[in-house]
Enzyme design. Sequence first.
Site, mmCIF file in Angstrom:
data_model
loop_
_atom_site.group_PDB
_atom_site.id
_atom_site.type_symbol
_atom_site.label_atom_id
_atom_site.label_comp_id
_atom_site.label_asym_id
_atom_site.label_seq_id
_atom_site.Cartn_x
_atom_site.Cartn_y
_atom_site.Cartn_z
ATOM 1 N N GLU A 15 0.741 -1.272 0.015
ATOM 2 C CA GLU A 15 0.003 0.005 0.367
ATOM 3 C C GLU A 15 0.530 1.304 0.444
ATOM 4 O O GLU A 15 0.410 1.633 0.420
ATOM 5 C CB GLU A 15 -1.260 0.320 1.145
ATOM 6 C CG GLU A 15 -1.627 -1.119 1.309
ATOM 7 C CD GLU A 15 -2.853 -1.159 2.009
ATOM 8 O OE1 GLU A 15 -3.065 -0.651 2.552
ATOM 9 O OE2 GLU A 15 -4.589 -2.286 1.758
ATOM 10 N N PRO A 19 4.510 6.979 7.066
ATOM 11 C CA PRO A 19 4.316 6.078 8.614
ATOM 12 C C PRO A 19 2.880 5.806 9.185
ATOM 13 O O PRO A 19 2.364 5.126 9.656
ATOM 14 C CB PRO A 19 3.921 7.340 9.476
ATOM 15 C CG PRO A 19 4.089 8.805 8.617
ATOM 16 C CD PRO A 19 4.453 8.229 7.606
ATOM 17 N N HIS A 38 -19.318 -8.124 4.240
ATOM 18 C CA HIS A 38 -18.169 -7.528 4.551
ATOM 19 C C HIS A 38 -16.779 -9.011 5.627
ATOM 20 O O HIS A 38 -17.944 -8.969 7.043
ATOM 21 C CB HIS A 38 -17.746 -6.937 5.583
ATOM 22 C CG HIS A 38 -16.779 -6.348 5.985
ATOM 23 N ND1 HIS A 38 -15.858 -5.749 6.419
ATOM 24 C CD2 HIS A 38 -14.595 -6.050 5.236
ATOM 25 C CE1 HIS A 38 -14.690 -4.830 7.079
ATOM 26 N NE2 HIS A 38 -14.045 -5.494 5.903
ATOM 27 N N HIS A 39 -16.086 -9.445 5.614
ATOM 28 C CA HIS A 39 -15.411 -10.413 6.292
ATOM 29 C C HIS A 39 -14.358 -10.007 6.849
ATOM 30 O O HIS A 39 -12.649 -10.319 5.358
ATOM 31 C CB HIS A 39 -15.051 -11.677 5.225
ATOM 32 C CG HIS A 39 -16.184 -12.136 5.540
ATOM 33 N ND1 HIS A 39 -16.542 -13.986 5.029
ATOM 34 C CD2 HIS A 39 -17.657 -12.606 6.557
ATOM 35 C CE1 HIS A 39 -17.763 -13.968 4.857
ATOM 36 N NE2 HIS A 39 -18.745 -13.385 5.497
ATOM 37 N N GLU A 40 -14.207 -9.431 7.563
ATOM 38 C CA GLU A 40 -12.694 -8.787 8.081
ATOM 39 C C GLU A 40 -11.864 -9.961 9.268
ATOM 40 O O GLU A 40 -12.845 -10.277 9.827
ATOM 41 C CB GLU A 40 -12.361 -7.285 8.659
ATOM 42 C CG GLU A 40 -11.336 -6.512 9.117
ATOM 43 C CD GLU A 40 -10.636 -6.392 8.766
ATOM 44 O OE1 GLU A 40 -10.249 -6.229 7.599
ATOM 45 O OE2 GLU A 40 -9.497 -7.124 8.038
ATOM 46 N N HIS A 43 -9.497 -7.336 0.188
ATOM 47 C CA HIS A 43 -8.817 -5.827 0.404
ATOM 48 C C HIS A 43 -7.068 -6.718 1.294
ATOM 49 O O HIS A 43 -7.152 -7.985 1.606
ATOM 50 C CB HIS A 43 -9.170 -5.157 1.459
ATOM 51 C CG HIS A 43 -10.447 -4.170 0.802
ATOM 52 N ND1 HIS A 43 -9.239 -3.215 0.346
ATOM 53 C CD2 HIS A 43 -10.529 -4.425 -0.505
ATOM 54 C CE1 HIS A 43 -10.387 -2.421 0.066
ATOM 55 N NE2 HIS A 43 -11.159 -3.168 -1.033
ATOM 56 N N GLU A 44 -5.948 -6.206 1.197
ATOM 57 C CA GLU A 44 -4.744 -6.514 1.805
ATOM 58 C C GLU A 44 -4.305 -7.545 1.308
ATOM 59 O O GLU A 44 -3.919 -8.801 2.312
ATOM 60 C CB GLU A 44 -5.122 -6.948 3.256
ATOM 61 C CG GLU A 44 -5.468 -5.138 4.097
ATOM 62 C CD GLU A 44 -6.438 -4.799 3.890
ATOM 63 O OE1 GLU A 44 -6.996 -3.338 3.503
ATOM 64 O OE2 GLU A 44 -8.186 -5.470 4.615
ATOM 65 N N GLU A 59 -7.971 -5.855 -3.628
ATOM 66 C CA GLU A 59 -7.093 -3.790 -3.093
ATOM 67 C C GLU A 59 -6.052 -3.786 -3.829
ATOM 68 O O GLU A 59 -5.372 -3.642 -4.811
ATOM 69 C CB GLU A 59 -7.134 -3.425 -1.300
ATOM 70 C CG GLU A 59 -6.452 -1.765 -1.506
ATOM 71 C CD GLU A 59 -7.041 -2.132 -0.162
ATOM 72 O OE1 GLU A 59 -6.916 -0.729 0.604
ATOM 73 O OE2 GLU A 59 -6.622 -2.899 0.812
ATOM 74 N N GLU A 71 -9.141 5.216 -0.460
ATOM 75 C CA GLU A 71 -9.356 5.841 1.045
ATOM 76 C C GLU A 71 -8.054 5.887 1.829
ATOM 77 O O GLU A 71 -8.577 6.845 3.042
ATOM 78 C CB GLU A 71 -10.085 4.563 2.079
ATOM 79 C CG GLU A 71 -8.692 3.371 1.524
ATOM 80 C CD GLU A 71 -9.048 1.607 2.028
ATOM 81 O OE1 GLU A 71 -10.804 0.916 1.914
ATOM 82 O OE2 GLU A 71 -8.919 1.065 3.283
HETATM 83 C C1 NOJ Z 1 -8.905 -1.647 4.938
HETATM 84 C C2 NOJ Z 1 -9.874 -1.843 4.277
HETATM 85 O O1 NOJ Z 1 -9.113 -1.517 2.769
HETATM 86 C C3 NOJ Z 1 -10.530 -1.480 3.877
HETATM 87 O O2 NOJ Z 1 -11.788 -1.181 3.302
HETATM 88 C C4 NOJ Z 1 -12.054 -1.367 5.312
HETATM 89 O O3 NOJ Z 1 -12.715 -0.444 5.784
HETATM 90 C C5 NOJ Z 1 -10.768 -2.040 6.777
HETATM 91 N N1 NOJ Z 1 -10.142 -2.276 6.434
HETATM 92 C C6 NOJ Z 1 -11.938 -2.236 7.620
HETATM 93 O O4 NOJ Z 1 -11.701 -4.119 7.553
HETATM 94 CA CA CA Z 2 -6.609 -1.577 2.457
#
Ligand code: NOJ
Ligand code: CA
Length: 687
Positions: free
Chosen positions: A164, A185, A389-391, A459-460, A478, A484
């Site tokens: 990123e 940072p 959404h699955h974080e 993402h990530e 992503e 963002e």
């Molecule tokens: C990082 C993701 O890129 C972002 O879109 C998301 O809202 C946050 N993590 C929380 O999961």
């Molecule tokens: Ca991200």
Amino acid sequence: MAIAVSVTAQEKTVMHSKNSAISLVVQNNEAGNVQYSITYNGEPVILPSGTGFVFNKPSLRLDSFETIGIDSSANDETWEPVWGEVKSIRNSYKELTYAMADKKGSGIRVNLIFRVFDDGVGFRYEFPQQEKLGHFIIGDELTGFQLTADHTAFWIPGDYDSNEYLYNTTRLSAVDATKAAAKEPDIALKSLYGPDAVQTPLLLKTDKGIYINIHEAALVNYPVMQLNLDKAHLLLSSHLVPDAAGNKAYLQTPFKTPWRTIIVSNKATDLLASKMILNLNEPSVISDPSWIKPQKFIGMWWEMHVGKATWPKAGGKHGANTGNVMKYIDFAAANGFDGVLVEGWNEGWEDWFGNWKENVFDFVTPYPDYNIDSLSAYAKKKGVRLIMHHETSGSVTNYERHMDTAYRFMLEHGINTVKTGYVGRIIPRGEYHDGQWMVNHFQRVTDKTAHYKIMVDSHESVRPTGLHRTYPNWLASEAARGNEFNNAPALGLRPEHETILPFTRLMGGPMDYTPGYFHFQLNQFDSTRKTRIRTTLAKQLALFVTMYSPLQMAGDLPENYEQFPDAFQFIKDVPVDWDDTKILSAEPGDYVVIARKAKGRADWFAGAVTDENSRSVEFDFNFLDPGYNYQAIIYKDAENANWETNPAAYAIEKKTVTNKTKLSVKLAKGGGAAIALTRLASQGKRR
Ligand code: NOJ
Ligand code: CA
């Protein structure tokens, strides 16, 4: 066409591309190493460069070969992607296979397979099934890319965990990954491994104006390839991301590595139009893709980023509550969006950040104020789909334990798209985001979601390598610095960012960039915030065209869109799937101008973005159907617009244009322009 020839040591094999622009030379050097080199219109691009491996098990160095046979063939086919920038893709190349055996006596056999396209070269190693090699562990890959001079490079620091970063534009000799990363940072998790290390896709530009993109295709069951740079010799060498034990890959014959890709052109526009990476991937494994749909959506999401609401329920500002999400569904339905992403809907967010807790989420337990049953029924009634959404908070083993249940839970609620996230260190501990273990995790997610007919936005994650040809349900990722990041306190983006991404990160596949911000100072809900969006409003519209993705999330809040309904009309109108794409003009770091034809329609959409400099760009509409008038609605920067002090100033103009029209549009500093072209009745005829 298949020829088998025997060769003596040091004999050269030359293969020219069908258009003769690219020539590949393969030759064993005196030590027995097979070396390849590439020229472009007679100009050396890659000088003789080495191949080979170090194995940790069995312990050996495989870099001296005896050539057993050389074979060649050719292919020319046209295929249709499930979704994409164009309706059909021509895959035309010549192939050269070097069958080799270890010269040092292990008896191990490996094939080197080259494909020579009109726009570049791909090559991979193949370990065939063989008695002398079953299971093996890669300690290093010895692939080199010997450059010819100190080119200008567009690079991000080599890092096992993060991609990123902002792009740096320097001579190769001035690359300093450690220093560049120290200026960032906002990147919470860094796993740097040295100052002379960069990631791919890497873009190089020679002083003679040749553009070279180095990346990989079909990254399967193998770690990400990053690159070490030997500045004294201008040599790039593959650097595979290790695992917790320091090994690179655990393999078993038969096995094929990903393709190493070198795309070359003297036209920046042709580089952007290259389909070589997609062509090097295998055809789709999904026989009935009718459930896979490109989507334009909004998110119950930016609220949390800008401090209007929170992901956790605790604290009294929980965003994902039933009433709030109903409003998003209403807004999506009223404005023709396909979906609504909802983050912070499930138990666990109180504990999610911190990198050490393992079982924070189960992915099936909504917070008590989020009535997923009534919301999915409401969404269905309104013709909108919720997006799950699955974080995982990096706790990947926990996610794998819950995947089946979580995907079934989605389908029970009529949800068939998931945004996944991998913030923080990976658990199992010691694994990196870009190692073989994670590449295989993404494969497991892709297989399982395909089984359940679910689409994925990761993402990530590992940056893409064209695998969306094979797995078209993995719509986007992503895997780079997204829009963002403008909300990160220190650096945010630079206005040039979106003029570099298409040449680098996007070469591997679509990005969930989240275009479409209409509110620029991000202190609407938190007056202490100094963060801001670094473009004009017109540029945010243009990004829907220039940043190709079959998933486009209009990032801003509904109330901010309501401030500018006439500009919002472009976001409502712009499609996310295309029959054709024309790269009109482009220069990395400066500007990108692209036009695309809407899927199944006669209408076109165009976008232009510039860096921190104001400039005029020309739209030559010679691609429009002859004999027709088109209504052009032009969304452009107002005369006095600029990203820094007057970003929201835009003008909308309507014009009739034809395929003879050349339209010059001025872009503000950090600005852009977006054009919607609707075909009218043909001249003289009624439609
Ligand atoms: C990082 C993701 O890129 C972002 O879109 C998301 O809202 C946050 N993590 C929380 O999961
Ligand atoms: Ca991200």
